[in-house]
Design an enzyme around this catalytic site. Structure first.
Site, PDB file in Angstrom:
ATOM      1  N   CYS A   1      37.250  32.413  41.382  1.00 20.53           N
ATOM      2  CA  CYS A   1      35.972  32.413  40.672  1.00 20.53           C
ATOM      3  C   CYS A   1      35.266  31.088  40.976  1.00 20.53           C
ATOM      4  CB  CYS A   1      36.208  32.559  39.169  1.00 20.53           C
ATOM      5  SG  CYS A   1      34.697  32.350  38.193  1.00 20.53           S
TER       6      CYS A   1
ATOM      7  N   ASP B   1      40.761  35.692  41.276  1.00 28.36           N
ATOM      8  CA  ASP B   1      40.216  37.037  41.134  1.00 28.36           C
ATOM      9  C   ASP B   1      40.977  37.941  42.090  1.00 28.36           C
ATOM     10  OD1 ASP B   1      38.175  36.584  39.231  1.00 28.36           O
ATOM     11  OD2 ASP B   1      36.871  35.782  40.791  1.00 28.36           O
TER      12      ASP B   1
END
Length: 148
Positions: free
Chosen positions: A46, A53
């Protein structure tokens, strides 16, 4: 056909920009067919929180003169592990780079991202209308359902 990675030790590139993608001649020139790469364990970071992620990527393409060499693709995709970018940027950027460099007849990418803040994000990109003379199966990655 000279490749950068095939048959050689190859460390993970430091960034997607530093990654070298190799393309080799299409072994079936003149025939139209679909190539699919399923990447169920794609990771990036992120750009705001630097937390990891996770996504399931599906890359489909109809080759023209070249195909992407799979080890170089694996290393390119692995280079996102420490790369900070939004889901949209990762997904579209991967598809765009492959399309620009390989110049396939057609390419699409589906990025099926696992929830961040309780909301799964799916990102889709393609170069244009799918060719009518090639069987293109559905990507069949189910929508995120959580525990239900």
């Amino acid at each position: 056909m000279e490749t950068t990675h095939l048959g050689k030790p190859a460390p993970l590139p430091a960034s997607p920009e530093a990654a070298q993608l190799d393309y080799v001649p299409n072994p079936r020139p003149g025939q139209r067919y679909l190539v699919r790469f399923a990447v169920p364990e794609f990771t990036s970071l992120c750009p705001v929180t630097a937390q990891p992620d996770f996504a399931h990527l599906v890359i489909d393409y109809v080759p023209d003169a070249t195909i992407v060499e799979s080890k170089s693709l694996k290393l390119f995709l692995g280079s996102f592990r420490n790369h900070a970018a939004f889901h949209e940027d990762c997904t579209v950027g991967i598809g765009d780079r492959l399309a620009r460099e390989m110049k396939p007849h057609w390419l699409r990418i589906g990025g099926y991202w696992y929830p961040r803040g309780g909301i799964p994000i799916d990102v889709f990109w393609q170069t244009g209308a799918p060719p009518a003379d090639v069987w293109i199966p559905a990507q069949d990655v189910p929508g995120y359902r959580g525990r239900g």
